[in-house]
Design a protein around this motif. Structure first.
Motif, PDB file in Angstrom:
ATOM      1  N   THR A 202      42.323  33.327  27.060  1.00  0.00           N
ATOM      2  CA  THR A 202      42.262  31.912  26.722  1.00  0.00           C
ATOM      3  C   THR A 202      41.121  31.676  25.752  1.00  0.00           C
ATOM      4  O   THR A 202      39.976  32.043  26.034  1.00  0.00           O
ATOM      5  CB  THR A 202      42.057  31.058  27.990  1.00  0.00           C
ATOM      6  N   LYS A 203      41.448  31.096  24.630  1.00  0.00           N
ATOM      7  CA  LYS A 203      40.449  30.886  23.583  1.00  0.00           C
ATOM      8  C   LYS A 203      39.247  30.113  24.123  1.00  0.00           C
ATOM      9  O   LYS A 203      39.390  29.156  24.875  1.00  0.00           O
ATOM     10  CB  LYS A 203      41.078  30.125  22.407  1.00  0.00           C
ATOM     11  N   ASN A 204      38.059  30.588  23.746  1.00  0.00           N
ATOM     12  CA  ASN A 204      36.783  29.981  24.119  1.00  0.00           C
ATOM     13  C   ASN A 204      36.479  30.102  25.616  1.00  0.00           C
ATOM     14  O   ASN A 204      35.621  29.388  26.131  1.00  0.00           O
ATOM     15  CB  ASN A 204      36.720  28.507  23.697  1.00  0.00           C
ATOM     16  N   ASN A 205      37.199  30.970  26.331  1.00  0.00           N
ATOM     17  CA  ASN A 205      36.899  31.288  27.722  1.00  0.00           C
ATOM     18  C   ASN A 205      36.740  32.795  27.857  1.00  0.00           C
ATOM     19  O   ASN A 205      37.398  33.563  27.141  1.00  0.00           O
ATOM     20  CB  ASN A 205      38.021  30.813  28.647  1.00  0.00           C
ATOM     21  N   ILE A 206      35.895  33.210  28.786  1.00  0.00           N
ATOM     22  CA  ILE A 206      35.706  34.644  28.971  1.00  0.00           C
ATOM     23  C   ILE A 206      36.977  35.265  29.529  1.00  0.00           C
ATOM     24  O   ILE A 206      37.740  34.621  30.265  1.00  0.00           O
ATOM     25  CB  ILE A 206      34.512  34.948  29.898  1.00  0.00           C
ATOM     26  N   MET A 207      37.237  36.512  29.164  1.00  0.00           N
ATOM     27  CA  MET A 207      38.367  37.239  29.717  1.00  0.00           C
ATOM     28  C   MET A 207      38.097  37.498  31.204  1.00  0.00           C
ATOM     29  O   MET A 207      36.985  37.878  31.584  1.00  0.00           O
ATOM     30  CB  MET A 207      38.571  38.551  28.964  1.00  0.00           C
ATOM     31  N   ALA A 208      39.123  37.289  32.033  1.00  0.00           N
ATOM     32  CA  ALA A 208      38.925  37.395  33.475  1.00  0.00           C
ATOM     33  C   ALA A 208      40.117  38.060  34.134  1.00  0.00           C
ATOM     34  O   ALA A 208      41.253  38.015  33.632  1.00  0.00           O
ATOM     35  CB  ALA A 208      38.705  36.015  34.081  1.00  0.00           C
ATOM     36  N   VAL A 209      39.858  38.706  35.277  1.00  0.00           N
ATOM     37  CA  VAL A 209      40.886  39.309  36.115  1.00  0.00           C
ATOM     38  C   VAL A 209      40.757  38.725  37.518  1.00  0.00           C
ATOM     39  O   VAL A 209      39.734  38.125  37.856  1.00  0.00           O
ATOM     40  CB  VAL A 209      40.766  40.847  36.156  1.00  0.00           C
ATOM     41  N   THR A 210      41.792  38.899  38.339  1.00  0.00           N
ATOM     42  CA  THR A 210      41.771  38.313  39.678  1.00  0.00           C
ATOM     43  C   THR A 210      42.163  39.329  40.731  1.00  0.00           C
ATOM     44  O   THR A 210      42.956  40.240  40.485  1.00  0.00           O
ATOM     45  CB  THR A 210      42.727  37.108  39.782  1.00  0.00           C
ATOM     46  N   ALA A 211      41.618  39.152  41.914  1.00  0.00           N
ATOM     47  CA  ALA A 211      41.997  39.931  43.091  1.00  0.00           C
ATOM     48  C   ALA A 211      42.268  38.959  44.225  1.00  0.00           C
ATOM     49  O   ALA A 211      41.461  38.058  44.494  1.00  0.00           O
ATOM     50  CB  ALA A 211      40.907  40.917  43.482  1.00  0.00           C
ATOM     51  N   VAL A 212      43.413  39.127  44.873  1.00  0.00           N
ATOM     52  CA  VAL A 212      43.789  38.290  46.015  1.00  0.00           C
ATOM     53  C   VAL A 212      43.689  39.130  47.282  1.00  0.00           C
ATOM     54  O   VAL A 212      44.201  40.253  47.341  1.00  0.00           O
ATOM     55  CB  VAL A 212      45.216  37.736  45.859  1.00  0.00           C
ATOM     56  N   PHE A 213      43.037  38.584  48.307  1.00  0.00           N
ATOM     57  CA  PHE A 213      42.818  39.291  49.565  1.00  0.00           C
ATOM     58  C   PHE A 213      43.555  38.561  50.685  1.00  0.00           C
ATOM     59  O   PHE A 213      43.195  37.430  51.036  1.00  0.00           O
ATOM     60  CB  PHE A 213      41.328  39.393  49.883  1.00  0.00           C
ATOM     61  N   ALA A 214      44.597  39.193  51.227  1.00  0.00           N
ATOM     62  CA  ALA A 214      45.360  38.627  52.338  1.00  0.00           C
ATOM     63  C   ALA A 214      44.736  39.116  53.643  1.00  0.00           C
ATOM     64  O   ALA A 214      44.822  40.304  53.977  1.00  0.00           O
ATOM     65  CB  ALA A 214      46.825  39.046  52.250  1.00  0.00           C
ATOM     66  N   VAL A 215      44.089  38.214  54.367  1.00  0.00           N
ATOM     67  CA  VAL A 215      43.323  38.577  55.556  1.00  0.00           C
ATOM     68  C   VAL A 215      44.273  38.945  56.696  1.00  0.00           C
ATOM     69  O   VAL A 215      45.224  38.213  56.993  1.00  0.00           O
ATOM     70  CB  VAL A 215      42.395  37.415  55.961  1.00  0.00           C
ATOM     71  N   VAL A 216      44.032  40.096  57.334  1.00  0.00           N
ATOM     72  CA  VAL A 216      44.944  40.597  58.355  1.00  0.00           C
ATOM     73  C   VAL A 216      44.466  40.354  59.783  1.00  0.00           C
ATOM     74  O   VAL A 216      45.227  40.524  60.735  1.00  0.00           O
ATOM     75  CB  VAL A 216      45.214  42.106  58.163  1.00  0.00           C
ATOM     76  N   ALA A 217      43.219  39.964  59.960  1.00  0.00           N
ATOM     77  CA  ALA A 217      42.693  39.702  61.300  1.00  0.00           C
ATOM     78  C   ALA A 217      41.549  38.703  61.175  1.00  0.00           C
ATOM     79  O   ALA A 217      40.971  38.540  60.097  1.00  0.00           O
ATOM     80  CB  ALA A 217      42.196  40.995  61.957  1.00  0.00           C
ATOM     81  N   LYS A 218      41.240  38.054  62.256  1.00  0.00           N
ATOM     82  CA  LYS A 218      40.209  37.032  62.252  1.00  0.00           C
ATOM     83  C   LYS A 218      38.873  37.610  61.797  1.00  0.00           C
ATOM     84  O   LYS A 218      38.451  38.669  62.251  1.00  0.00           O
ATOM     85  CB  LYS A 218      40.070  36.437  63.659  1.00  0.00           C
ATOM     86  N   PHE A 219      38.221  36.896  60.876  1.00  0.00           N
ATOM     87  CA  PHE A 219      36.941  37.378  60.374  1.00  0.00           C
ATOM     88  C   PHE A 219      35.833  37.084  61.374  1.00  0.00           C
ATOM     89  O   PHE A 219      35.984  36.279  62.282  1.00  0.00           O
ATOM     90  CB  PHE A 219      36.630  36.762  59.004  1.00  0.00           C
ATOM     91  N   ILE A 220      34.692  37.747  61.171  1.00  0.00           N
ATOM     92  CA  ILE A 220      33.500  37.491  61.974  1.00  0.00           C
ATOM     93  C   ILE A 220      32.351  37.155  61.039  1.00  0.00           C
ATOM     94  O   ILE A 220      32.173  37.801  60.001  1.00  0.00           O
ATOM     95  CB  ILE A 220      33.132  38.697  62.857  1.00  0.00           C
ATOM     96  N   ARG A 221      31.590  36.151  61.396  1.00  0.00           N
ATOM     97  CA  ARG A 221      30.377  35.796  60.635  1.00  0.00           C
ATOM     98  C   ARG A 221      29.161  36.082  61.493  1.00  0.00           C
ATOM     99  O   ARG A 221      29.065  35.613  62.641  1.00  0.00           O
ATOM    100  CB  ARG A 221      30.407  34.322  60.225  1.00  0.00           C
ATOM    101  N   TYR A 222      28.266  36.880  60.936  1.00  0.00           N
ATOM    102  CA  TYR A 222      27.026  37.218  61.628  1.00  0.00           C
ATOM    103  C   TYR A 222      25.852  36.474  60.998  1.00  0.00           C
ATOM    104  O   TYR A 222      25.815  36.283  59.777  1.00  0.00           O
ATOM    105  CB  TYR A 222      26.778  38.719  61.573  1.00  0.00           C
ATOM    106  N   ALA A 223      24.915  36.067  61.832  1.00  0.00           N
ATOM    107  CA  ALA A 223      23.806  35.242  61.356  1.00  0.00           C
ATOM    108  C   ALA A 223      22.900  35.991  60.404  1.00  0.00           C
ATOM    109  O   ALA A 223      22.313  35.414  59.496  1.00  0.00           O
ATOM    110  CB  ALA A 223      23.004  34.709  62.549  1.00  0.00           C
ATOM    111  N   ALA A 224      22.744  37.290  60.603  1.00  0.00           N
ATOM    112  CA  ALA A 224      21.839  38.058  59.735  1.00  0.00           C
ATOM    113  C   ALA A 224      22.258  39.518  59.779  1.00  0.00           C
ATOM    114  O   ALA A 224      23.023  39.930  60.657  1.00  0.00           O
ATOM    115  CB  ALA A 224      20.393  37.895  60.185  1.00  0.00           C
TER     116      ALA A 224
END
Length: 224
Positions: A202-224
């Protein structure tokens, strides 16, 4: 006399400075012979080589644990604790049925030059019903829709994440994805990666690629 209300302060965070990595290699599966029903599940596995802080992919007879990426909290010679994995609910986690294995993630490759991240899915689904004698409808929550997220990256085919994403796209096997938040903490996913390495033009925009991640199980968030 003070009339100030005391309580926990609220906070807001920006994602700026967060980093994303994808698993590049795994160790051989470690079979476990037992797993407990506990506020943090304890896994029995004689002679394992896991250490506190390791991230592992779990294969388990318990559907709510299967395919999740979790962190080892503590470890002894013959057991280890899965951090923030609550298996107390005996109807969901049937005693004796959770056996399986874990795979330690050996190496991570950073997914760099991310310009945009977006999420789709994860919405609560409901079933709607009404009795013949009623005028109103009711809803009961059922499942949540499938979750996926998309990363847009500035195109640079020399970066190491390209080969890992291409391999994941080709073999259709899930990969662990780790997000290190700039505000502190870690989010751990397990997902199928689809990589579109044809750059946008796209003119005047940086060239870009994409990756799509289909989550297969519930994620976990850890505090640290």
């Amino acid at each position: 006399m003070s009339f100030l209300k005391r309580g926990n302060p609220m906070s807001v965070f920006l994602p700026n400075g967060s980093t994303v990595s994808i698993a590049a290699s795994y160790d051989a599966p470690i079979i476990f012979t037992a797993i407990t029903n506990a506020s943090e599940a304890v896994v029995s596995s004689a002679g394992h080589d896991l250490e506190a802080g390791d991230l592992v992919e779990v294969t388990s007879g318990w559907a709510r644990l299967n395919n999740r990426v979790v962190r080892v909290k503590t470890a002894t010679a013959d057991s280890f604790v899965l951090e923030s994995v609550n298996t107390l609910h005996a109807a969901r986690f049937i005693a004796g049925a959770g056996g399986g294995s874990v795979r330690k993630i050996l190496a991570w490759v950073p997914i760099s030059q991310v310009t945009e991240s977006s999420k789709s899915g994860g919405e609560q689904q409901n079933v709607t019903y009404s009795f013949l004698e009623e005028d109103d409808e009711h809803q009961i929550p059922t499942s949540k829709s499938a979750l996926s997220f998309t990363l847009t990256m500035a195109d640079d085919p020399s970066l190491p994440h390209k080969n890992v994403l291409l391999e994941a796209d080709d073999d259709k096997l899930p990969r662990a994805v780790r997000v290190n938040l700039a505000s502190g903490g870690v989010i751990a996913y397990n997902a199928f990666a689809s990589f579109d390495n044809v750059p946008s033009l796209t003119k005047n925009n940086i060239m870009a690629v994409t990756a799509v991640f289909a989550v297969v199980a519930k994620f976990i968030r850890y505090a640290a």
